[in-house]
Enzyme design. Structure first.
Site, mmCIF file in Angstrom:
data_model
loop_
_atom_site.group_PDB
_atom_site.id
_atom_site.type_symbol
_atom_site.label_atom_id
_atom_site.label_comp_id
_atom_site.label_asym_id
_atom_site.label_seq_id
_atom_site.Cartn_x
_atom_site.Cartn_y
_atom_site.Cartn_z
ATOM 1 N N GLY A 126 -17.457 5.528 34.535
ATOM 2 C CA GLY A 126 -16.133 5.276 33.960
ATOM 3 C C GLY A 126 -15.951 6.056 32.674
ATOM 4 C CG ASN A 127 -12.503 7.323 31.307
ATOM 5 O OD1 ASN A 127 -11.698 6.687 30.637
ATOM 6 N ND2 ASN A 127 -12.235 7.742 32.539
ATOM 7 C CG HIS A 128 -15.555 5.455 25.836
ATOM 8 N ND1 HIS A 128 -16.237 4.269 25.905
ATOM 9 C CD2 HIS A 128 -16.484 6.416 25.679
ATOM 10 C CE1 HIS A 128 -17.529 4.503 25.786
ATOM 11 N NE2 HIS A 128 -17.704 5.814 25.650
ATOM 12 C CB ALA A 180 -8.698 8.656 31.081
#
Ligand code: C5P
Length: 400
Positions: A210-212, A278
């Protein structure tokens, strides 16, 4: 649009307090009802008699009127206000506001106010540049307060003296624009679909890539669009944030594939589609049905496959009249990369964030963007709250 508006004008003890007289005159002239609240220090700079004569209301400074013992309700005042303007706002008052130090009527009223708050800092350059002031202003922005500064940017500060209070005429113009926006129903009847947040690509039942991304920017756009009367759907990856506008519909998804499916299904009859998510670029090629055991020697590799490009896929099926807008988060050659993305993905506009800008990008409550259109126009937002950036983005897209 200031006619009939209830404004609480907070005045603190700065040398710029003399400018508040002019601000008060302009507000009254524009038809606003103004209640002045002054700090004890403010009275050292300007006499309440002048202010009450101009506003037509007794100036409030203390919790009680000394001779009658009449109690001034900061709660009632906070509810009465359509906007609160603190001009000048000294470093001390800004610090108290940021940290809830309610030791005077002004800060107490601020803490009770439900209305939008506009803060006009005024202090000398060194105080303005101190990390404590910077941090406190950042906190106020994160509470959704609007900071009205005279000048920003290094060059401007040299020329005009950063820290100087903004001119009363300009403050009134900002308020005017704010109330215009609040009355703006220009997106009524429009259907808007927004992707927001990260995507999670499962490795096994407990792990993911995943990402932030927090989804703050996407939800800020959703809220502003809903305020303007649009019918808004957010297709959101795993996020903590929620829309504050009750009319916003949120479709929760997890992976890029799910996000693509949900977005495609809703984009066909949308007027505007905004790709603020994102999206993970890659997903594990295989999903393990059971939790992968901890291997002694580690895992040699997790093979990844490319995820679909949601923006490019949806925009390739764009019908005439539909407006589609992407985001680009860049670290270098920002404009070049953003323009290339705009073309490659068949978008009508792209919102460029540079990771080189402080206060922009993931997780922050502020952003600083450049909106580039397919017609080659550029709009620069300056550093502002994500809500204000959202308004700028919708101004551009709504006019396309
Ligand atoms: O190519 P890049 O990821 O930089 O493009 C960013 C833009 O494309 C954003 O608007 C993002 O939401 C969108 N995007 C997408 N699907 C992907 C990758 C990016 O919709 N798989």
């Amino acid at each position: 649009m200031l006619k009939g508006k209830h404004i609480v004008l907070g005045i603190t003890g700065g040398i710029a307090a003399y400018k508040s007289v002019q601000l008060l005159r302009l507000l009254v002239k524009a038809g606003a009802e103004v209640q002045v609240v002054i700090t004890p220090n403010g009275k050292e700079f300007i006499t309440p008699v002048t202010l009450s004569a101009l506003s037509g209301k007794p100036v409030i400074s203390e919790f009680f009127t000394a001779n009658t013992g009449e109690w001034h309700s900061h709660v009632d005042l906070g509810l009465w206000a359509d906007a609160m303007v603190i001009a000048p706002a000294t470093a001390s008052t800004i610090g108290k506001m940021a940290n809830g130090v309610a030791d005077n009527m002004l800060v107490t009223t601020y803490l009770s106010a439900k209305a939008p708050v506009f803060v006009c800092p005024a202090m000398d350059l060194d105080m303005m540049a101190h990390p404590s002031t910077t941090r406190n202003l950042e906190l106020l922005r994160s509470y959704g307060n609007h900071i009205i500064e005279a000048a920003s940017g290094e060059l401007a500060s040299h020329l005009t003296g950063k820290g100087r209070m903004q001119e009363p005429e300009k403050i009134v113009a900002v308020l005017d624009e704010f109330f215009d926006r609040a009355a703006d129903k220009s997106l009524k009847g429009k259907k808007i679909v927004i992707t927001a947040g990260p995507t999670y690509e499962a490795i096994d039942p407990v792990r993911f890539i995943g990402n932030h991304s927090t989804g703050k920017m996407g939800f800020a756009i959703a809220d502003e669009a809903a305020r303007r009367g649009a019918d808004v759907t957010v297709v959101a990856g795993p996020v903590q944030v929620k829309a504050t506008e009750p009319s916003v519909q949120t479709i929760p998804v997890t992976s890029a594939r799910e996000m693509l499916e949900a977005t495609q299904a809703r984009a066909t009859d949308a007027d505007i589609v905004i790709f603020a998510a994102a999206v993970a670029d890659y997903a594990p090629a295989e999903f393990h049905d059971t939790k992968i055991k901890r291997e002694e020697d580690g895992i040699d590799c997790i093979r990844l496959v490319k995820n679909p490009d949601i923006a490019a896929t949806v925009a390739s099926a764009k019908k005439s009249g539909q407006v589609m807008c992407g985001f680009a988060l860049e670290t270098d050659h920002e404009m070049e990369h953003a323009s290339a993305k705009l073309e490659r993905k068949h978008l009508d506009a792209i919102v460029l964030n540079s990771l080189r800008d402080k206060g922009a990008g993931f997780g922050t409550d502020t952003n600083k963007v450049t909106i580039v259109t397919s017609a080659g126009k550029e709009y620069r937002s300056g550093l502002k709250s994500k809500a204000d950036v959202a308004a700028d983005i919708l101004d551009v897209l709504g006019a396309m």
